[in-house]
Design a protein around this motif. Structure first.
Motif, PDB file in Angstrom:
ATOM      1  N   THR A 138     -11.281  -1.594  -1.409  1.00 24.91           N
ATOM      2  CA  THR A 138     -10.766  -2.352  -0.368  1.00 24.91           C
ATOM      3  C   THR A 138     -11.404  -2.414   0.942  1.00 24.91           C
ATOM      4  O   THR A 138     -11.355  -3.347   1.649  1.00 24.91           O
ATOM      5  CB  THR A 138      -9.431  -1.971   0.030  1.00 24.91           C
ATOM      6  OG1 THR A 138      -9.326  -0.763   0.461  1.00 24.91           O
ATOM      7  CG2 THR A 138      -8.200  -2.356  -1.101  1.00 24.91           C
ATOM      8  N   PHE A 188      -2.095   0.098  -5.782  1.00 27.62           N
ATOM      9  CA  PHE A 188      -2.877   0.838  -4.764  1.00 27.62           C
ATOM     10  C   PHE A 188      -2.763   2.216  -4.807  1.00 27.62           C
ATOM     11  O   PHE A 188      -1.819   2.639  -5.453  1.00 27.62           O
ATOM     12  CB  PHE A 188      -2.352   0.561  -3.252  1.00 27.62           C
ATOM     13  CG  PHE A 188      -2.668  -0.839  -2.732  1.00 27.62           C
ATOM     14  CD1 PHE A 188      -3.951  -1.081  -1.981  1.00 27.62           C
ATOM     15  CD2 PHE A 188      -1.745  -1.832  -2.691  1.00 27.62           C
ATOM     16  CE1 PHE A 188      -4.054  -2.312  -1.425  1.00 27.62           C
ATOM     17  CE2 PHE A 188      -1.955  -3.022  -2.203  1.00 27.62           C
ATOM     18  CZ  PHE A 188      -3.481  -3.297  -1.498  1.00 27.62           C
ATOM     19  N   LEU A 203      -7.856  -0.288  -5.447  1.00 32.81           N
ATOM     20  CA  LEU A 203      -6.806  -1.138  -6.039  1.00 32.81           C
ATOM     21  C   LEU A 203      -7.154  -1.470  -7.387  1.00 32.81           C
ATOM     22  O   LEU A 203      -8.267  -1.946  -7.697  1.00 32.81           O
ATOM     23  CB  LEU A 203      -7.050  -2.818  -5.067  1.00 32.81           C
ATOM     24  CG  LEU A 203      -6.041  -3.714  -5.506  1.00 32.81           C
ATOM     25  CD1 LEU A 203      -4.494  -3.606  -5.221  1.00 32.81           C
ATOM     26  CD2 LEU A 203      -6.273  -5.105  -4.691  1.00 32.81           C
ATOM     27  N   LEU A 258      -5.344  -9.695   0.471  1.00 30.17           N
ATOM     28  CA  LEU A 258      -5.257  -8.530   1.385  1.00 30.17           C
ATOM     29  C   LEU A 258      -4.678  -8.947   2.698  1.00 30.17           C
ATOM     30  O   LEU A 258      -5.416  -9.785   3.338  1.00 30.17           O
ATOM     31  CB  LEU A 258      -5.997  -7.488   1.159  1.00 30.17           C
ATOM     32  CG  LEU A 258      -6.290  -7.134  -0.093  1.00 30.17           C
ATOM     33  CD1 LEU A 258      -7.432  -5.615   0.074  1.00 30.17           C
ATOM     34  CD2 LEU A 258      -5.173  -6.329  -0.659  1.00 30.17           C
ATOM     35  N   GLY A 266      -6.610 -12.474   6.630  1.00 26.35           N
ATOM     36  CA  GLY A 266      -6.554 -11.210   5.540  1.00 26.35           C
ATOM     37  C   GLY A 266      -7.874 -11.454   4.841  1.00 26.35           C
ATOM     38  O   GLY A 266      -8.919 -12.214   5.078  1.00 26.35           O
ATOM     39  N   GLY A 297       0.794  -1.098  -0.081  1.00 27.44           N
ATOM     40  CA  GLY A 297       0.194  -0.226   0.040  1.00 27.44           C
ATOM     41  C   GLY A 297       0.873   1.328   0.010  1.00 27.44           C
ATOM     42  O   GLY A 297       2.251   1.245   0.115  1.00 27.44           O
ATOM     43  N   ALA A 332      -0.914  -6.768  -0.761  1.00 30.92           N
ATOM     44  CA  ALA A 332      -1.631  -7.608  -1.739  1.00 30.92           C
ATOM     45  C   ALA A 332      -0.954  -8.584  -2.545  1.00 30.92           C
ATOM     46  O   ALA A 332       0.068  -8.378  -2.748  1.00 30.92           O
ATOM     47  CB  ALA A 332      -2.466  -6.617  -2.485  1.00 30.92           C
ATOM     48  N   LEU A 353      -0.828  -2.202   3.881  1.00 32.35           N
ATOM     49  CA  LEU A 353      -1.301  -3.281   3.410  1.00 32.35           C
ATOM     50  C   LEU A 353      -0.316  -4.012   2.277  1.00 32.35           C
ATOM     51  O   LEU A 353       0.433  -3.467   1.925  1.00 32.35           O
ATOM     52  CB  LEU A 353      -2.544  -2.764   2.514  1.00 32.35           C
ATOM     53  CG  LEU A 353      -3.912  -2.243   3.158  1.00 32.35           C
ATOM     54  CD1 LEU A 353      -4.783  -1.675   2.333  1.00 32.35           C
ATOM     55  CD2 LEU A 353      -4.414  -3.193   4.147  1.00 32.35           C
ATOM     56  N   ASP A 396      -3.318  -7.075   6.263  1.00 33.30           N
ATOM     57  CA  ASP A 396      -3.024  -5.761   7.218  1.00 33.30           C
ATOM     58  C   ASP A 396      -1.884  -6.001   7.999  1.00 33.30           C
ATOM     59  O   ASP A 396      -1.925  -7.059   8.927  1.00 33.30           O
ATOM     60  CB  ASP A 396      -4.395  -5.631   7.960  1.00 33.30           C
ATOM     61  CG  ASP A 396      -4.163  -3.955   8.532  1.00 33.30           C
ATOM     62  OD1 ASP A 396      -2.959  -3.342   8.548  1.00 33.30           O
ATOM     63  OD2 ASP A 396      -5.017  -3.388   8.975  1.00 33.30           O
TER      64      ASP A 396
END
Length: 567
Positions: A323, A302, A309, A248, A284, A231, A238, A236, A250
């Motif tokens: 997202t 992102f 995204l 995804l 995720g 991100g 991906a 983030l 975090d």
């Protein structure tokens, strides 16, 4: 009066001494930049789809001018520009990467560094660090490399153990890498994806592994991870899988658990290094079937804040995702061919537009860079390219678009810009003159010798005429055919008469007595009649068995020439 004039001149000289020597000199004539940039205006810009008048263009796209960088062997699939806008990285399928420096390039736009990260493996991804002092290089090899700004190798990762089935227990990738990106804010962290079905987070100072990420799959087995992205703030992560799945994570706070939990570790005497990395399995947000299975998700990008995204796939689609509602795409653009597994899709610096590259198809339609409106999702512009457009980057400070184009025959980097809206970058190089040729410059001519060529195409060998004649007479150097083991006959040997008539005594005697004649000088009829009526007649030796049955031979007598003329 003379004294006043000399005093005035002396005062002027003292005053002139306080100014530089170049003060008052005439400045050389400079070439206007608008004339230089006018020469780079591409022909037939755009296709007319959604095209408006340039004076009333609300987007102010920097696409009025185009320049081509130094050509490369194959398509440029990896492309990145550092944050300062001073250097461009271009990686090609010809296994090489090049660095272009705007501060040192001239109008020919040649690279100042060339390197081959891993022989025999194409370059899939290149990414600058946030500070611009190093860059990450991801190739088709299972090892990743980190180089400093001047292309000196800083570190290299280790190869994972291929005999360990659970990939979370290895220190490196076990299969070829597919994608990678440097952390947007941390200059010591980077992430890579591989065909072994994992993502790995690295320490870029030592190329040591920090975290192993294993995406969720439908059934047991390894599914290749074809794309990965951070991100905007690095919160983030991906990943796109070959099965068409998007996932995804975090990564704020505690991200993963130790891979050594629940294992019986070997004694310290046998332990080479402590296994202290983390791993993430599942978790995720997952969207299965985001793209067509069996293909490859070629790019993930992102927006600022991480709420949007972009996902690009070789199923000829480009999808826009939210997202916060990561279940179905916001919009899908179709009919965008992508023949290469690294085709990029990005946002414009103001995030009003979405850009992607398209590949050339079999119908003869070439590649292009396509611009879409991020809100209305309509087509804004299509800029044609000479071949497939794969790599893509739009630098915010320079306001210039860099496109990696090419195919199997060749490739390169194209830069789109506008002298009015763009700054520095290509504009610095377009106005620099190349070095003028000096009459004293010398370059040795390239001479290619073909010693085994046919005589028709064989080049003359160096040397005089006498030397060449001597080599032609030499059976070894002239490669004369073999006579069957016999020595070559020369004049005056083997019964042959020399070129001057012969100087040997035996030849002289035989020739004067008529015993040595040439076949062309001898009369065949006279030779037969010479043996007629003699006992040693060789002809009668073979024919006397037929003497009783054969008629008597009557030979014509020689006619005597009459003396004198007719009366």
């Amino acid at each position: 009066m003379a004294e006043d004039a000399s005093a005035e001149d002396l005062a002027q000289e003292e005053m002139r001494a306080h100014f530089p020597m170049a003060f008052g000199a005439q400045e050389p004539e400079r070439v206007r930049l608008d004339k230089i940039h006018a020469a780079t205006l591409p022909e037939g810009l755009g296709s007319g789809l959604g095209e408006e008048d340039e004076e009333d263009d609300p987007w102010r796209l920097p696409i009025t001018h185009e320049v081509a960088f130094e050509a490369q062997g194959k398509v440029v699939a990896a492309l990145d520009v550092d944050r300062a806008g001073a250097r461009v990285l271009a990686g090609s399928r010809d296994y090489g990467a090049r660095i272009f420096d705007f501060n040192g390039m001239k109008a020919d736009l040649r690279a100042f560094r060339q390197l081959v990260p891993c022989e025999g493996h194409p370059v899939h991804a290149l990414s600058w660090s946030p500070s611009g002092d190093a860059f990450l290089c991801v190739t088709g090899s299972a090892k990743i490399k980190v180089y400093d700004r001047d292309s000196s190798e800083r570190c290299e990762s280790v190869l994972g153990d291929p005999y360990i089935r659970d990939t979370k227990n290895t220190k490196g990738h076990q299969s070829p890498c597919t994608s990678g990106q440097w952390h947007p804010t941390d200059r010591h962290t980077a992430v890579t994806a591989s065909e072994d079905g994992t993502l790995r987070v690295w320490d870029t100072t030592t190329a040591g592994q920090r975290t192993v990420v294993k995406p969720s799959v439908d059934r047991p087995g390894r599914v290749a991870v074809t794309a990965c992205a951070y991100g905007d703030d690095g919160a983030l992560l991906a990943a796109g899988l070959a099965s068409g799945t998007l996932q995804l994570w975090d990564i704020k706070g505690k991200f993963g658990t130790s891979a050594a939990i629940g294992q019986v570790l070997p004694p310290k005497a046998q332990m080479v290094a402590q296994q202290d990395w983390k791993y993430v399995s599942g978790g995720g947000r997952v969207v299965k079937g985001a793209h067509a299975p069996g293909g490859a998700i070629t790019s993930l990008t992102f927006s600022r804040g991480g709420f949007t995204l972009l996902s690009r796939s070789d199923d000829e689609t480009l999808k826009l995702w939210d997202t916060r509602k990561f279940k179905a795409p916001v919009h899908v653009w179709e009919g965008l061919p992508a023949s290469f597994e690294s085709t990029k899709a990005i946002f414009s610096p103001d995030e009003r537009l979405v850009l992607t590259g398209t590949s050339a198809d079999r119908s003869g339609r070439g590649g292009a860079v396509v611009f879409f409106d991020a809100k209305t999702h309509g087509l804004v512009r299509r800029v044609a390219m000479p071949s497939s457009a794969v790599g893509l980057a739009w630098h915010e400070r320079l306001n210039q678009i860099f496109v990696g184009v090419g195919d199997k025959a060749g490739g390169g980097v194209r830069a789109l810009y506008d002298p009015t809206y763009s700054e520095r970058g290509v504009l610095l190089c377009a106005g620099r003159k190349l070095r003028a040729k000096d009459p004293f410059d010398f370059q040795a001519p390239l001479v290619i010798h073909t010693p085994h060529a046919l005589p028709l195409f064989r080049e003359p060998r160096p040397g005089g005429k006498r030397k060449r004649e001597k080599e032609r007479q030499d059976p070894v150097r002239s490669q004369m055919p073999d006579r069957g083991g016999a020595a070559p006959l020369k004049p005056g040997t083997g019964g042959l008469i020399g070129a001057t008539g012969g100087t040997l005594l035996t030849q002289y005697v035989l020739k004067n007595q008529g015993m040595l004649r040439k076949p062309e000088d001898e009369d065949i009829r006279a030779s037969i009649l010479r043996h007629a009526g003699k006992e040693d007649d060789q002809f009668n030796t073979f024919t006397k068995a037929y003497a009783k049955t054969q008629p008597e031979r009557i030979l014509a007598e020689e006619e005597e020439e009459e003396e004198g003329g007719q009366g």
